[in-house]
Design an enzyme around this catalytic site. Structure first.
Site, PDB file in Angstrom:
ATOM      1  N   GLU A 195       5.812  -1.921  12.298  1.00 19.24           N
ATOM      2  CA  GLU A 195       4.451  -1.128  11.897  1.00 19.24           C
ATOM      3  C   GLU A 195       3.034  -2.050  11.554  1.00 19.24           C
ATOM      4  OE1 GLU A 195       4.654   1.197  13.519  1.00 19.24           O
ATOM      5  OE2 GLU A 195       6.950   1.140  13.966  1.00 19.24           O
ATOM      6  N   CYS A 208      -2.541   2.562   6.504  1.00 15.29           N
ATOM      7  CA  CYS A 208      -2.854   1.702   7.525  1.00 15.29           C
ATOM      8  C   CYS A 208      -3.258   3.466   8.764  1.00 15.29           C
ATOM      9  CB  CYS A 208      -0.762   1.545   7.810  1.00 15.29           C
ATOM     10  SG  CYS A 208      -0.216   2.865   7.549  1.00 15.29           S
ATOM     11  N   ASN A 214       0.451  -1.089  -0.089  1.00 14.53           N
ATOM     12  CA  ASN A 214       0.389   0.080  -0.258  1.00 14.53           C
ATOM     13  C   ASN A 214       0.759   1.430   0.470  1.00 14.53           C
ATOM     14  OD1 ASN A 214       0.772  -0.022   2.629  1.00 14.53           O
ATOM     15  ND2 ASN A 214      -1.066   0.106   3.491  1.00 14.53           N
TER      16      ASN A 214
HETATM   17  P1  NAD Z   1       1.116  -8.627   4.396  1.00 15.37           P
HETATM   18  O1  NAD Z   1       1.419  -8.990   6.073  1.00 15.37           O
HETATM   19  O2  NAD Z   1       0.288  -9.621   3.800  1.00 15.37           O
HETATM   20  O3  NAD Z   1       2.287  -8.531   3.486  1.00 15.37           O
HETATM   21  C1  NAD Z   1       3.124  -7.644   3.635  1.00 15.37           C
HETATM   22  C2  NAD Z   1       4.409  -8.039   3.000  1.00 15.37           C
HETATM   23  O4  NAD Z   1       4.961  -8.769   3.669  1.00 15.37           O
HETATM   24  C3  NAD Z   1       4.680  -8.891   2.362  1.00 15.37           C
HETATM   25  O5  NAD Z   1       6.524  -8.207   1.678  1.00 15.37           O
HETATM   26  C4  NAD Z   1       4.224 -10.410   2.702  1.00 15.37           C
HETATM   27  O6  NAD Z   1       5.137 -11.015   1.034  1.00 15.37           O
HETATM   28  C5  NAD Z   1       4.967 -10.778   3.474  1.00 15.37           C
HETATM   29  N1  NAD Z   1       4.933 -11.321   3.547  1.00 15.37           N
HETATM   30  C6  NAD Z   1       3.908 -12.572   3.895  1.00 15.37           C
HETATM   31  N2  NAD Z   1       3.690 -14.158   4.529  1.00 15.37           N
HETATM   32  C7  NAD Z   1       4.348 -13.544   5.306  1.00 15.37           C
HETATM   33  C8  NAD Z   1       5.599 -14.669   6.257  1.00 15.37           C
HETATM   34  N3  NAD Z   1       4.559 -15.898   6.541  1.00 15.37           N
HETATM   35  N4  NAD Z   1       6.645 -14.331   5.970  1.00 15.37           N
HETATM   36  C9  NAD Z   1       7.728 -13.427   5.614  1.00 15.37           C
HETATM   37  N5  NAD Z   1       6.927 -12.424   5.202  1.00 15.37           N
HETATM   38  C10 NAD Z   1       5.634 -11.976   4.591  1.00 15.37           C
HETATM   39  O7  NAD Z   1       0.371  -7.115   4.279  1.00 15.37           O
HETATM   40  P2  NAD Z   1      -0.147  -6.741   3.576  1.00 15.37           P
HETATM   41  O8  NAD Z   1      -1.105  -6.903   2.761  1.00 15.37           O
HETATM   42  O9  NAD Z   1       0.525  -6.571   1.762  1.00 15.37           O
HETATM   43  O10 NAD Z   1      -0.593  -4.843   4.195  1.00 15.37           O
HETATM   44  C11 NAD Z   1      -1.329  -4.902   4.262  1.00 15.37           C
HETATM   45  C12 NAD Z   1      -1.183  -4.330   5.678  1.00 15.37           C
HETATM   46  O11 NAD Z   1       0.648  -3.432   6.250  1.00 15.37           O
HETATM   47  C13 NAD Z   1      -2.134  -3.894   6.799  1.00 15.37           C
HETATM   48  O12 NAD Z   1      -3.118  -4.858   8.064  1.00 15.37           O
HETATM   49  C14 NAD Z   1      -1.860  -2.406   6.970  1.00 15.37           C
HETATM   50  O13 NAD Z   1      -2.425  -1.972   7.784  1.00 15.37           O
HETATM   51  C15 NAD Z   1      -0.912  -3.060   7.421  1.00 15.37           C
HETATM   52  N6  NAD Z   1       0.263  -2.121   7.516  1.00 15.37           N
HETATM   53  C16 NAD Z   1       0.350  -0.853   8.507  1.00 15.37           C
HETATM   54  C17 NAD Z   1       1.701   0.388   8.365  1.00 15.37           C
HETATM   55  C18 NAD Z   1       2.399   0.919   9.594  1.00 15.37           C
HETATM   56  O14 NAD Z   1       3.024   1.227   9.387  1.00 15.37           O
HETATM   57  N7  NAD Z   1       1.596   1.057  10.492  1.00 15.37           N
HETATM   58  C19 NAD Z   1       1.834   0.996   7.322  1.00 15.37           C
HETATM   59  C20 NAD Z   1       1.064   0.509   5.908  1.00 15.37           C
HETATM   60  C21 NAD Z   1       0.323  -1.355   5.660  1.00 15.37           C
END
Ligand code: NAD
Length: 498
Positions: free
Chosen positions: A253, A287, A155
């Site tokens: 995060e 987020c 995102n």
């Molecule tokens: P996600 O957890 O599905 O994926 C995030 C990353 O983690 C991707 O690169 C993914 O390939 C990787 N990943 C997935 N499974 C993994 C595993 N088992 N081991 C290691 N890496 C793995 O999240 P998303 O759908 O891509 O993003 C949306 C989420 O991110 C929402 O919950 C949003 O709130 C959060 N977000 C938080 C912030 C913040 O700073 N607090 C900022 C942006 C987005």
């Protein structure tokens, strides 16, 4: 832009300053048009191992480069980002869907972070402090951790990477980055920029691929000393557990369930503008997106009227069209998740004021679009008011007074961002004291962080670390305490104090 794609059909990994071909690929799809942009490699564990060994070797020399010199390269990266802002923003809109204006803003965050962290090369402050013994000097200093593994979501495909990679590199670490497979173009562009800026090979590496293979290898690789993760709560929790078992440093995060509080003395027009921008910008896929409105009962109806008027004017479509205000949802799975929450909200007894459906007309048929949605008469404990939906869905909760507003805000497991609209200075200061979130806005929506302040949340949003700000340096450095005894004799701390 067309010429750009004549040259690139398949992205490559960037390891040790070289572009490495992938073997298996998946397509990257423009969420507004359904068209394939490019193929992205699904890399193997062996590719991760190669990247980590390159990073480990490169880091040893990089740590010896004076920090101001390291920072000059980050400054040059900032200059290149600035020069390419428009191209990057257009690519970002194509892969992620957010409207062009927001994409430009996201690239600007990367530019700001580069110039800010370039300045940090001449600070990286430690402390000197008196020693308790005569003829003895004491100080603390930051030292790099080693190889940093960065895992990011789709995102904010470039901003989040810069929040992590720039402080890590200025502090003398080497980086291995796994971007989200949905949005790999920004990683490709950033790697090219690092290369052009003259970063030594191996200091910054990109390995594309799935979380299950590449992400997991990052988490378990013994030479990756710190994981900096942004993404969903489920993934973050799992990574935290796995890092915990290895005593590996991890910064998380994660999600949010952010609220705007509107008190009965608020400027309702301003509050409505703040809510629309923070709830429906990036189609609610931030987020920090506002997904709850906590409104004083005296102004609930008036606020709802204003919100409905403003929603009716929102143009929805392909973010490359400058007249569009709300872009697509990232993919079909996200649409299905949002739809399921609409059903949950109805079953829980919330009243749907507007929206609640996927857009399927002719101009939407190849992409994924969802109508901006308002639920009202929501109670604080309903699932739609507690769980992260990650779409353009807002729940309106009415409260009787300030104390109840704070209680409702704090009733969720997340603690990322919150906001209050009021002119009452006493309420402003009480709110900044009592809102249990890492970020608090007054008379503004829940989004709009600036890069020189710490970014992150309390409770289930994180694990106490922060991205951006000087606080990010704490993730990517260890503190070393140094004692220099120049007395010429054995002096024992605590024992030889006169
Ligand atoms: P996600 O957890 O599905 O994926 C995030 C990353 O983690 C991707 O690169 C993914 O390939 C990787 N990943 C997935 N499974 C993994 C595993 N088992 N081991 C290691 N890496 C793995 O999240 P998303 O759908 O891509 O993003 C949306 C989420 O991110 C929402 O919950 C949003 O709130 C959060 N977000 C938080 C912030 C913040 O700073 N607090 C900022 C942006 C987005």
């Amino acid at each position: 832009m067309a010429d750009y794609f004549l040259n690139i059909h398949q992205l490559k990994n960037y390891i040790d300053g070289k572009w490495i071909e992938g073997k298996q690929f998946i397509p990257v799809i423009n969420p507004a048009t359904g068209k394939k942009i490019v193929n992205v490699p699904l890399s193997s564990e062996e590719t991760v191992d190669y990247a980590v060994s390159s990073a480990k070797r490169a880091q040893k020399d990089w740590a010896l480069v004076p920090a101001p010199k390291r920072a000059e390269i980050i400054y040059d990266v900032g200059t290149l980002l600035k020069e390419r802002k428009e191209t990057l923003a257009r690519l970002l809109t194509m892969e992620n869907g957010k409207i062009l204006e927001e994409a430009r803003g996201e690239v600007q965050e990367g530019i700001d972070m580069a110039f800010y962290m370039a300045g940090e090369g001449r600070r990286l402050f430690g402390q000197t402090t008196p020693a308790e013994l005569k003829d003895k000097f004491a100080m603390s200093m930051r030292v790099p951790v080693g190889v940093v593994g960065i895992i990011t979501p789709w995102n904010f495909p470039i901003a989040i990477a810069t929040w992590k990679a720039f402080p890590a590199i200025v502090a003398g670490n080497a980086v291995v980055w796994k971007p989200a497979t949905e949005t790999p173009m920004m990683a490709y562009e950033l790697a090219k920029i690092f290369e052009e800026a003259g970063l030594p090979p191996g200091v910054f590496n990109v390995v594309h691929g799935s979380g299950a293979v590449v992400g997991q290898r990052f988490v378990h690789h013994p030479d990756i000393r710190v994981i900096s993760f942004t993404g969903s709560n489920e993934t973050g929790r799992m990574i935290a557990g796995e890092c915990g078992k290895q005593l590996k440093k991890v910064s998380l995060e994660m999600g949010g369930k952010n609220a705007v509080i509107v008190m009965d003395d608020a400027d309702l027009e301003l509050a409505a503008d703040g809510i629309i921008w923070s709830a429906f910008g990036t189609s609610g896929q931030r987020c920090t997106a506002c997904s709850r409105v906590i409104v004083h009962e005296n102004v609930k109806e008036k606020l709802e009227e204003r919100l409905l008027e403003k929603i009716a004017t929102l143009s929805i479509g392909n973010g490359l069209d400058e007249t569009i205000r709300v872009g697509p949802i990232i993919n079909k799975a996200s649409i299905e998740k949002i739809k399921s929450f609409i059903e949950i909200g109805k079953e829980e007894g919330a009243k749907l004021l507007t929206g609640g459906y996927e857009l399927t007309g002719e101009q939407y048929k190849n992409g994924h679009f969802f109508a901006p949605t308002l639920f009202t008469n929501v109670t604080a404990n309903m699932r739609i008011a507690q769980e992260e939906i990650f779409g353009p869905v807002v729940s309106i909760i009415s409260v009787k007074n300030f104390t109840e507003a704070i209680e409702v805000n704090n009733s969720v497991t997340y603690g990322l961002s919150s906001s209050i609209f009021t002119h009452d200075v006493n309420q402003v200061f009480r709110a900044t004291r009592d809102l249990d979130t890492g970020i608090v806005y007054v008379n503004a929506g829940t989004t709009g962080a600036e890069i020189h302040l710490p970014f992150g949340g309390t409770k289930g949003t994180g694990n106490g670390h922060r991205d951006s700000g000087i606080q990010a340096l704490d993730v990517f450095t260890e503190w070393r305490a140094v004692y220099v005894d120049y007395s010429g004799k054995l002096q024992r701390a605590q024992l030889d104090v006169e």
